[in-house]
Enzyme design. Structure first.
Site, PDB file in Angstrom:
ATOM      1  N   LYS A 224      -9.555   1.919  -1.834  1.00  0.00           N
ATOM      2  CA  LYS A 224      -9.740   1.298  -0.525  1.00  0.00           C
ATOM      3  C   LYS A 224     -11.098   1.656   0.073  1.00  0.00           C
ATOM      4  CE  LYS A 224      -7.208   0.789   3.874  1.00  0.00           C
ATOM      5  NZ  LYS A 224      -5.974   1.224   4.569  1.00  0.00           N
TER       6      LYS A 224
ATOM      7  N   CYS B  12      -5.050  -3.473   2.981  1.00  0.00           N
ATOM      8  CA  CYS B  12      -4.797  -3.372   4.407  1.00  0.00           C
ATOM      9  C   CYS B  12      -6.016  -3.693   5.273  1.00  0.00           C
ATOM     10  CB  CYS B  12      -4.222  -1.985   4.706  1.00  0.00           C
ATOM     11  SG  CYS B  12      -3.313  -1.887   6.282  1.00  0.00           S
TER      12      CYS B  12
ATOM     13  N   GLU C 111       0.848  -1.191   0.000  1.00  0.00           N
ATOM     14  CA  GLU C 111       0.000   0.000   0.000  1.00  0.00           C
ATOM     15  C   GLU C 111       0.889   1.250   0.000  1.00  0.00           C
ATOM     16  OE1 GLU C 111      -3.416   1.873   3.048  1.00  0.00           O
ATOM     17  OE2 GLU C 111      -2.109   0.226   3.689  1.00  0.00           O
TER      18      GLU C 111
ATOM     19  N   VAL D 121       0.146  -1.931  10.703  1.00  0.00           N
ATOM     20  CA  VAL D 121       0.908  -1.183  11.711  1.00  0.00           C
ATOM     21  C   VAL D 121       0.943  -1.930  13.038  1.00  0.00           C
ATOM     22  CG1 VAL D 121       0.335   1.034  10.666  1.00  0.00           C
ATOM     23  CG2 VAL D 121      -1.147   0.107  12.449  1.00  0.00           C
TER      24      VAL D 121
END
Length: 298
Positions: A124, A157, A53, A184
């Site tokens: 997204k 993601c 991404e 993350v």
């Protein structure tokens, strides 16, 4: 089908894990780094390559103005032109994530290129945390793109936390989903004893319950106080990783050699268990009410 786009089987998939950094001074370096690793993958036989991404811009914007400055239009973008030229020249398929500018709107987008040029765009749908401050939620639905090597879907993601996303692409006939990520670090526990993170298991589960391949490329490194999980992998139709699951810190390329068309018969485990056939469409819609794209025959 164009003469230069004959079906390829098996496909060698490569997911590329590296560390793009935010900041306009880094954009060219991020782009070149991704292409350098993609070239290495080609030299090792890959013909379907997945970058993370926001592969050319980095992730952690401070303001919408900064995100806007990093964004590029779908047409006339130097980054997209470089990716497209690479796919054409190397005769490969390449998925990459970028910040898309469409008028005044910004999207966290993924684009798919092949030897014949640009094949598809995905925006997204599910925005994570401060992404909601910079980007507009995607408005293209969940398209699946027919290619000579197989039917390819794209997701980004946070989408993997929503089981509807892979299910809707599977219901359209996708053979593989390219998952482009900036997973993350979140509050612990982050990893289990094997070193896998929750996103790895969500990817494996989605591949298993939908009987398709998922090639998940994540980034690594630290950026403006945040850290990224790595853990890139390629999950088979059985859900288990094909080859390694990447670690949390190293730059690497993960490979798998598959015949993508086998995803179409994989749901038939035995005479009595067939996932598409066993769905209770008398109780719920097989496509969850989704009407933007028709199903392809399997």
């Amino acid at each position: 089908m164009p003469a230069d786009c004959n079906p390829v089987s098996p496909v060698r998939i490569a997911v590329i894990q590296y560390d793009p950094q935010v900041g306009l001074k880094h954009t060219r370096g991020n782009l070149n780094k991704g292409l350098l690793l993609a070239q290495r993958a080609v030299s090792e036989g890959a013909n379907l390559i997945v970058l993370p991404e926001l592969a050319n811009t980095g992730y952690t914007f401070h303001t919408r103005a900064e995100a806007y400055a990093h964004a590029e239009p779908l047409d006339g973008s130097s980054s997209l032109q470089a990716w497209e030229s690479f796919a054409r020249e190397q005769q490969v398929y390449l998925a990459a994530g970028f910040a898309e500018r469409d008028g005044l709107k910004l999207y966290d987008s993924a684009v798919l290129f092949g030897p014949e040029g640009r094949l598809g765009l995905y925006r997204k749908a599910h925005l994570w945390n401060q992404e909601k401050l910079w980007f507009t939620p995607g408005n293209l639905g969940f398209p699946v793109f027919e290619t000579p090597i197989g039917r390819i879907g794209l997701m980004i993601c946070w989408d993997i936390w929503f089981p509807e996303v892979p299910r809707l692409m599977a219901s359209q006939g996708a053979d593989i989903i390219c998952s482009l990520n900036n997973w993350v670090w979140t509050p612990p526990p982050l990893f289990d004893a094997s070193g896998r993170c929750m996103a790895s298991y969500l990817t494996m589960t989605a591949a298993h319950v939908n009987n398709l391949y998922i090639a998940a490329a994540n980034r690594i490194g630290s950026e403006r106080g945040g850290r990224f999980l790595g853990c890139s992998l390629i999950a088979g139709t059985h859900g288990w990783p094909i080859g390694e699951v990447a670690g949390a810190e190293q730059e690497c390329i993960v490979y798998a050699d598959v015949d993508l068309s086998t995803a179409r018969s994989a749901p038939i485990w035995n005479n009595l268990n067939d996932l598409p056939r066993d769905r209770r469409t008398d109780l719920y819609d097989a496509a969850l009410g989704y009407r933007l794209h028709p199903a392809m025959p399997r």
